[in-house]
Write an enzyme that holds these catalytic residues in place. Structure first.
Site, short mmCIF file in Angstrom:
data_model
loop_
_atom_site.label_atom_id
_atom_site.label_comp_id
_atom_site.label_asym_id
_atom_site.label_seq_id
_atom_site.Cartn_x
_atom_site.Cartn_y
_atom_site.Cartn_z
N HIS A 181 0.85 -1.19 0.00
CA HIS A 181 0.00 0.00 0.00
C HIS A 181 0.88 1.23 0.00
CE1 HIS A 181 -3.17 2.82 1.09
NE2 HIS A 181 -4.00 1.89 0.67
N GLU B 25 -7.89 -5.31 0.02
CA GLU B 25 -8.45 -6.10 -1.07
C GLU B 25 -8.34 -7.60 -0.84
OE1 GLU B 25 -10.07 -4.42 -2.93
OE2 GLU B 25 -9.06 -2.81 -3.98
N1 ACO Z 1 3.96 -7.56 -4.46
C1 ACO Z 1 5.30 -7.58 -4.66
N2 ACO Z 1 6.07 -6.48 -4.58
C2 ACO Z 1 5.48 -5.34 -4.30
C3 ACO Z 1 4.09 -5.24 -4.07
C4 ACO Z 1 3.33 -6.41 -4.15
N3 ACO Z 1 2.02 -6.42 -3.95
N4 ACO Z 1 3.78 -3.96 -3.81
C5 ACO Z 1 4.92 -3.27 -3.87
N5 ACO Z 1 5.95 -4.09 -4.17
C6 ACO Z 1 7.37 -3.75 -4.28
C7 ACO Z 1 7.67 -3.15 -5.64
O1 ACO Z 1 8.00 -4.13 -6.58
C8 ACO Z 1 8.82 -2.24 -5.30
O2 ACO Z 1 9.97 -3.03 -5.21
P1 ACO Z 1 11.39 -2.48 -5.75
O3 ACO Z 1 11.77 -1.41 -4.73
O4 ACO Z 1 12.27 -3.68 -5.71
O5 ACO Z 1 11.18 -1.93 -7.11
C9 ACO Z 1 8.50 -1.74 -3.89
O6 ACO Z 1 7.66 -2.75 -3.31
C10 ACO Z 1 7.78 -0.42 -3.85
O7 ACO Z 1 6.69 -0.47 -4.78
P2 ACO Z 1 5.98 0.80 -5.37
O8 ACO Z 1 5.35 0.43 -6.66
O9 ACO Z 1 6.91 1.97 -5.35
O10 ACO Z 1 4.91 1.05 -4.26
P3 ACO Z 1 3.64 1.97 -4.44
O11 ACO Z 1 3.46 2.66 -3.15
O12 ACO Z 1 3.77 2.82 -5.65
O13 ACO Z 1 2.51 0.91 -4.73
C11 ACO Z 1 0.59 -0.44 -4.68
C12 ACO Z 1 1.39 0.67 -3.95
C13 ACO Z 1 0.26 0.04 -6.08
C14 ACO Z 1 -0.71 -0.70 -3.92
C15 ACO Z 1 1.46 -1.73 -4.74
O14 ACO Z 1 1.77 -2.16 -3.44
C16 ACO Z 1 0.79 -2.84 -5.55
O15 ACO Z 1 0.93 -2.87 -6.77
N6 ACO Z 1 0.06 -3.78 -4.85
C17 ACO Z 1 -0.65 -4.83 -5.57
C18 ACO Z 1 -1.99 -4.34 -6.11
C19 ACO Z 1 -3.00 -4.09 -5.01
O16 ACO Z 1 -3.13 -4.88 -4.07
N7 ACO Z 1 -3.74 -2.99 -5.16
C20 ACO Z 1 -4.78 -2.58 -4.22
C21 ACO Z 1 -4.30 -1.46 -3.37
S1 ACO Z 1 -5.42 -1.08 -2.10
C22 ACO Z 1 -6.54 -0.03 -2.79
O17 ACO Z 1 -6.29 0.68 -3.74
C23 ACO Z 1 -7.86 0.00 -2.22
#
Ligand code: ACO
Length: 519
Positions: free
Chosen positions: A404, A457
């Site tokens: 998140h 989620e």
């Molecule tokens: N699985 C694996 N790795 C992850 C995940 C995940 N679910 N989420 C983040 N990471 C990793 C990224 O790969 C990144 O790694 P890196 O530093 O090696 O490149 C690091 O964590 C940071 O990720 P960002 O994309 O910068 O984090 P951001 O804050 O932009 O993303 C998000 C948040 C979009 C929710 C992300 O965690 C994600 O894609 N989760 C999966 C989709 C999801 O569950 N969405 C629902 C969100 S809740 C809502 O909107 C109600």
């Protein structure tokens, strides 16, 4: 005057025209606690330490953090020991762009303004950033994190998320407590009218929204055609199109021209009709006639009733209601921000909601609950969990339902929904809990320091699945409750509006290049 409230002349060219004055000052012998209290009371981010009117040091919010970390005794240590001595300063006649460069180059957030060695004002990065003329913003970009993470873009009294604590609130109440103790209608009332309703107010509110669930006749007539034309489009896309038609048919005028009471009425109508539109479209696309809303059922029970045509078991209605309440609002998430940006242009409420639906449809925002359940199905058994999860993360895939932008600990909504899922029972819950634990283990090992935990989620999918909501309707269900949050934000934005129009840093080839003739 607090910096943030200073009226900034956007045509200003000299520091004297934008500096804040009088400056919050103190002597070197004052205690850190006194200086911190001055900052808090005057709502400023720094105190200038003066001696005979000359600035001899500066103490900023950042210094306070450093001081606290060092274990200083704020009640007795003098600021003179902790201030940054001999701070850089700018002359009152200095140009705004010179002051900006000085702040940006050195990483300062505040810089004293001096005239004939005497302190006459202070200028902050915030003051400067409010002046569009300081482009190009080469250095400014260092201040703006990608994805606007952590950037405060507005003030709100609707609610907030405290990511490190794992806490979110609507108005002054914990969102999870509201989901545990109140009905969706109560929370909807709270979001629109700022207070939780009394029993009499609750009844009056239910009477007010009951007729608004109905789809206007001309839109209802168009639904079979729209459902057919939509083909296999995702239900949220169909909602976007159909709701747009609804708003147009009711002639929602630009919010700039609509009195507050009428805008509230449009917002109520929007939130009341969205579930009916969603379920009517779903049934039509599956070859069934829409089910008209049931006047005696609550929002959540009616939601399930319009899906099947049968009154749902109370435990299913309550479980879905708790999910819906927990997702009504969540800070300045992407779709809410979208709704506010559109409203800030003075556009109609319908446009704001259509834009928000579009933003929500992305898998990184609202599109995850179906995918989270797909992931559980694909893993299948606990034995398969570890290799499956490791492979996915190693490939660079995202585990749906984890991570998140704001929460760096458990998402409290996820913890609540895990409890709801346990209460409902069902064959998927135990497997989901085991996979959750394994996923966190794998993420902690393969993505160290990222602090990735379960988000709302993950268990949302389990709860909705157990209550009979089809997978393709998970994200639309989220949209249904979030519409209440979007509308609360539209009302707040419209009530105290200023066009939201940020800037970007241009990073392409330096202009102007000669325009080539066609080759
Ligand atoms: N699985 C694996 N790795 C992850 C995940 C995940 N679910 N989420 C983040 N990471 C990793 C990224 O790969 C990144 O790694 P890196 O530093 O090696 O490149 C690091 O964590 C940071 O990720 P960002 O994309 O910068 O984090 P951001 O804050 O932009 O993303 C998000 C948040 C979009 C929710 C992300 O965690 C994600 O894609 N989760 C999966 C989709 C999801 O569950 N969405 C629902 C969100 S809740 C809502 O909107 C109600």
């Amino acid at each position: 005057m607090p910096e943030s409230d200073s009226p900034v002349d956007t045509t200003a060219t000299t520091v004297a025209e934008i500096m804040s004055t009088p400056v919050v000052t103190t002597g070197p012998d004052a205690t850190i606690a006194t200086a911190a209290e001055q900052m808090r009371h005057r709502k400023v981010g720094s105190v200038v330490i003066v001696d005979d009117g000359r600035p001899i040091g500066i103490l900023t919010e950042r210094d306070l953090v450093r001081i606290a970390a060092a274990g200083a005794d704020a009640s007795s240590d003098p600021v003179g020991e902790w201030m940054t001595p001999d701070p850089d300063w700018v002359a009152r006649g200095a140009s705004v762009s010179d002051a900006f460069m000085s702040l940006a180059e050195h990483g300062y957030r505040h810089i004293p303004v001096v005239d004939d060695k005497q302190l006459v004002g202070i200028v902050s990065m915030r003051d400067l950033m409010r002046i569009a003329q300081i482009q190009p913003a080469e250095n400014l970009a260092h201040e703006i994190p990608k994805g606007l993470e952590g950037v405060v873009v507005a003030e709100t009294v609707i609610g907030d998320v405290r990511g490190l604590e794992g806490f979110s609130h609507y108005r002054q109440y914990s969102a999870v407590d509201l989901a545990e103790r109140r009905t969706l209608e109560d929370v909807w009332y709270l979001m629109f009218d700022r207070e939780l309703p009394t029993l009499a107010e609750r009844d009056a509110f239910i009477d007010e929204i009951r007729p608004l669930r109905e789809i206007p006749g001309d839109v209802a007539d168009a639904l079979p055609t729209l459902a057919r034309l939509g083909g296999d489009a995702p239900p949220l896309d169909m909602l976007r199109t159909t709701y747009s038609l609804f708003a147009t048919s009711l002639a929602f005028a630009p919010s700039l021209d609509v009195p507050a009471a009428e805008l509230r009425q449009q917002a109520l109508r929007t939130c009341a009709v969205i579930p009916t539109l969603l379920m009517a479209l779903y049934r039509l696309r599956n070859g069934r006639e829409p089910v008209a809303p049931h006047p005696d059922l609550s929002y959540a029970a009616n939601y399930l009733y319009m899906l099947t045509g049968e009154t749902p078991p109370p435990e299913h209605a309550r479980a879905v209601e708790q999910y819906l309440i927990s997702t009504i609002d969540h800070g300045f998430n992407s779709s809410t921000f979208t709704a506010r940006v559109i409203t800030s242009t003075g556009a109609d409420l319908g446009s704001a909601i259509v834009g928000a639906i579009g933003a929500l449809s992305g898998p990184l925002h609202g599109g995850a609950p179906g995918r989270a359940l797909d992931m559980l199905d694909s893993i299948g058994t606990l034995d398969n969990a570890e290799p499956w999860l490791r492979d996915a993360v190693a490939r660079g895939d995202r585990l749906m339902g984890f991570g998140h932008r704001v929460y760096k600990t458990d998402d409290p909504r996820s913890t609540m929904l895990r409890g709801v899922a346990e209460r409902l029972g069902g064959d998927k819950v135990e497997l989901a809990k085991a996979i959750e634990a394994k996923a966190i283990e794998v993420l902690t090992e393969l993505k160290p320091g990222r602090k990735l935990y379960t988000n709302v989620e993950f268990y949302a999918g389990i709860v909705m699945d157990t209550c009979g909501v089809p997978r393709e309707m998970f994200t639309p269900t989220f949209a249904s409750s979030r519409a209440i949050g979007w509308c609360a934000h539209v009302l707040e934005q419209a009530a105290d509006n200023r066009l939201i129009r940020p800037s970007a840093q241009y990073v392409g080839p330096p202009p102007p290049q000669p325009v080539p003739d066609p080759a």
